[in-house]
Design an enzyme around this catalytic site. Structure first.
Site, PDB file in Angstrom:
ATOM      1  N   CYS A  97       0.809  -1.212   0.000  1.00 24.45           N
ATOM      2  CA  CYS A  97       0.000   0.000   0.000  1.00 24.45           C
ATOM      3  C   CYS A  97       0.849   1.272   0.000  1.00 24.45           C
ATOM      4  CB  CYS A  97      -0.984  -0.049   1.163  1.00 24.45           C
ATOM      5  SG  CYS A  97      -2.420   0.985   0.846  1.00 24.45           S
ATOM      6  N   HIS A 199      -3.436  -5.282   1.828  1.00 23.80           N
ATOM      7  CA  HIS A 199      -2.831  -5.266   3.152  1.00 23.80           C
ATOM      8  C   HIS A 199      -3.788  -5.916   4.139  1.00 23.80           C
ATOM      9  CE1 HIS A 199      -4.253  -0.823   3.650  1.00 23.80           C
ATOM     10  NE2 HIS A 199      -5.228  -1.629   3.390  1.00 23.80           N
TER      11      HIS A 199
HETATM   12  N1  GLN Z   1      -1.963   6.885   2.085  1.00 25.79           N
HETATM   13  C1  GLN Z   1      -2.057   6.024   0.943  1.00 25.79           C
HETATM   14  C2  GLN Z   1      -3.379   6.131   0.209  1.00 25.79           C
HETATM   15  O1  GLN Z   1      -4.376   6.493   0.808  1.00 25.79           O
HETATM   16  C3  GLN Z   1      -1.795   4.596   1.389  1.00 25.79           C
HETATM   17  C4  GLN Z   1      -2.844   4.137   2.346  1.00 25.79           C
HETATM   18  C5  GLN Z   1      -2.492   2.865   3.047  1.00 25.79           C
HETATM   19  O2  GLN Z   1      -1.340   2.458   3.169  1.00 25.79           O
HETATM   20  N2  GLN Z   1      -3.521   2.267   3.562  1.00 25.79           N
HETATM   21  O3  GLN Z   1      -3.434   5.870  -0.966  1.00 25.79           O
END
Ligand code: GLN
EC number: 6.3.5.13
Length: 247
Positions: A97, A199
């Site tokens: 992610c 994730h």
């Molecule tokens: N901040 C990033 C997004 O919103 C990754 C989010 C995450 O790792 N859950 O795309």
């Protein structure tokens, strides 16, 4: 004395640890321990130097935009060359992610704010309208995995990731959103470097993939790992797949 050690470097574990990233590392530790493989976990954080020879597997977890911004600057300034060198010598890397986004060229939060990436994967990410959230299943075909397999997980991201022309996706979306909600592509792969939006407990839900990572990081075929009693893990995998199918 264990014959082998899996040396894992967790990048920014105190900042990039949203949704079960610690659990993913714990699962790797348990599956190694059950086979008599030693497990050495090292945290590599803000300002720390990264030794490109020191780890068999690097792990980069997910994060909120705020934490990602801190890590992005540091990754580019102090670790970019070492991560490239690690990958170039065949070292494995799992980036999830927010971590996945940082492996590309940039992550644009809006028109003014653009986080730099380390350009290990040929992709970029721009923040889109709304978040892509839900259970997801993808089909992947990783070398040595014995043919196409399913990865089941959960995604929650505001970023939309676009792959460069020659950049292979990790997999094909069976259900869920994937990289951008419309291309049908999910994640990206370059040798033993894997980036994905899946994730949550990715590795507990996909024990076969945890073993693929362990084996690849150790430089052996997955089939060379001692088999484990995976009845519980297989049931968990089936239930994660079913959850994705019910979207
Ligand atoms: N901040 C990033 C997004 O919103 C990754 C989010 C995450 O790792 N859950 O795309």
């Amino acid at each position: 004395m264990p014959e082998r050690t899996l040396r894992v470097g967790a990048l920014y574990p105190e900042l990039l640890n949203i949704y079960a990233d610690r659990g993913n590392l714990l699962l790797l530790e348990r599956r190694c321990a059950w086979r008599g493989i030693a497990f050495a976990l090292t945290a590599v954080s803000l300002g720390d130097a990264l030794d490109p020879e020191a780890h068999d597997l690097l792990y980069l977890g997910g994060g909120q935009d705020r934490d990602q911004a801190l890590c992005a600057e540091d990754l580019v300034a102090t670790k970019r060359d070492a991560v490239h060198a690690h990958a170039d010598r065949g070292g494995a890397l799992l980036a999830v992610c927010g971590g996945y986004q940082l492996l590309g060229h940039h992550y644009a939060l809006d028109a003014e704010r653009r986080l730099p990436g380390i350009g290990l994967l040929d992709l970029h990410t721009d923040r889109g309208e709304g978040r892509l959230i839900g259970n997801v299943a993808i089909e992947v075909d990783l070398p040595g995995a014995g043919g196409p397999r399913v990865l089941a997980g959960f995604e929650n991201h505001g970023g939309r990731t676009v792959l460069g022309d020659g950049q292979p996706a990790l997999g094909r979306v069976l259900s869920g959103h994937g990289n951008d909600g419309r291309s049908g592509a999910e994640g990206a792969v370059r040798g033993a470097v894997i980036g994905t939006y899946l994730h949550g407990p990715l590795l507990p839900k996909n024990a076969w993939f945890a073993d693929w990572l362990i084996a690849t990081a150790l430089g052996i075929a997955p089939g060379e790992l001692a088999p484990l009693d995976d009845r519980l893990e297989d049931a968990g995998h089936a239930s994660a797949r079913a959850a994705a199918g019910r979207r």
